[in-house]
Enzyme design. Sequence first.
Site, PDB file in Angstrom:
ATOM      1  N   ASP A   1       0.848  -1.204   0.000  1.00 58.50           N
ATOM      2  CA  ASP A   1       0.000   0.000   0.000  1.00 58.50           C
ATOM      3  C   ASP A   1       0.876   1.244   0.000  1.00 58.50           C
ATOM      4  O   ASP A   1       0.558   2.250   0.627  1.00 58.50           O
ATOM      5  CB  ASP A   1      -0.927  -0.003   1.213  1.00 58.50           C
ATOM      6  CG  ASP A   1      -2.012   1.075   1.120  1.00 58.50           C
ATOM      7  OD1 ASP A   1      -2.404   1.421  -0.021  1.00 58.50           O
ATOM      8  OD2 ASP A   1      -2.464   1.576   2.164  1.00 58.50           O
TER       9      ASP A   1
ATOM     10  N   ASP B   1       2.821   2.545   8.234  1.00 63.71           N
ATOM     11  CA  ASP B   1       1.601   1.788   7.948  1.00 63.71           C
ATOM     12  C   ASP B   1       1.908   0.490   7.206  1.00 63.71           C
ATOM     13  O   ASP B   1       1.652   0.358   6.007  1.00 63.71           O
ATOM     14  CB  ASP B   1       0.607   2.635   7.142  1.00 63.71           C
ATOM     15  CG  ASP B   1       0.030   3.776   7.952  1.00 63.71           C
ATOM     16  OD1 ASP B   1       0.101   3.708   9.196  1.00 63.71           O
ATOM     17  OD2 ASP B   1      -0.474   4.736   7.362  1.00 63.71           O
TER      18      ASP B   1
END
Length: 265
Positions: free
Chosen positions: A197, A214
């Site tokens: 991502d 993240d």
Amino acid sequence: MKNLDRDKLLEKFDREVEKLGIRLKEADEFKVMENVFDDVTLLALYKLVNKKHISLIGGSISTGKEANVFYGEDWEGKPVAIKIYRIQSASFKTMSEYIAGDPRFSSVRKSRKEIIFAWTKKEYSNLMRAHDAGIRCPKPLHFDRNILIMELMGEGETPYPQLRAVDHDEIDMQAVYDEVMESIDTLFNKANLVHADLSEFNILFDGEHPVIIDMGQAVTPDHPKAIKFLVRDIRNINRFFKRFCNIKDEEEFFKKVVGEHRMTP
């Protein structure tokens, strides 16, 4: 959870953290965020407090699609980030896609709670792998249930800005791009991970270098969608940086990263 039960739990939490010498900043805000601080989260937070992993719990410093991040301090007064995945509102289906097929979590049951607990453990593991491989990322410190405590990447109580939000005319974007692409290579070949991502939203800038964040969704190369995710990461980074500097040929860079393990995306 009934309001009475919740009130009792909050009162107990207050008593216990006070007994342990834990300071609560913005306590009222902390207590009314019912979608974040449900009974499971409060119990997990209590365990982390009881084990003396936290000496201060502060206010919110960021809110993402799946989690809230709060400022905290360890018992030496060093800043930490307390990331809390929201059990009631996190995207259960999205998480399942990244966990299903990851051999590290093949035994996880498919209930919402178990998936989110596994996701928290997964991010801890992924960050540790990345950190040990030399990637600039938060160092994970502790986790319990849906709570992850990690190094705060920032100054004081303020996290570094996202790469998308900095003044791009004031920094050497070619150098930043090259470092991000090197990180993709290092993640795959040293940490045995694909971020899955990666974009300007999941990269901070510390004033000199990019910082990757993240990583809950990151997968190992043997995940059935790992190659697809790797191609997407490369394309996302090129899409963002092509306005600022010379970018690498996507196919050639992909071949360089995967080497003899090359597969058809």
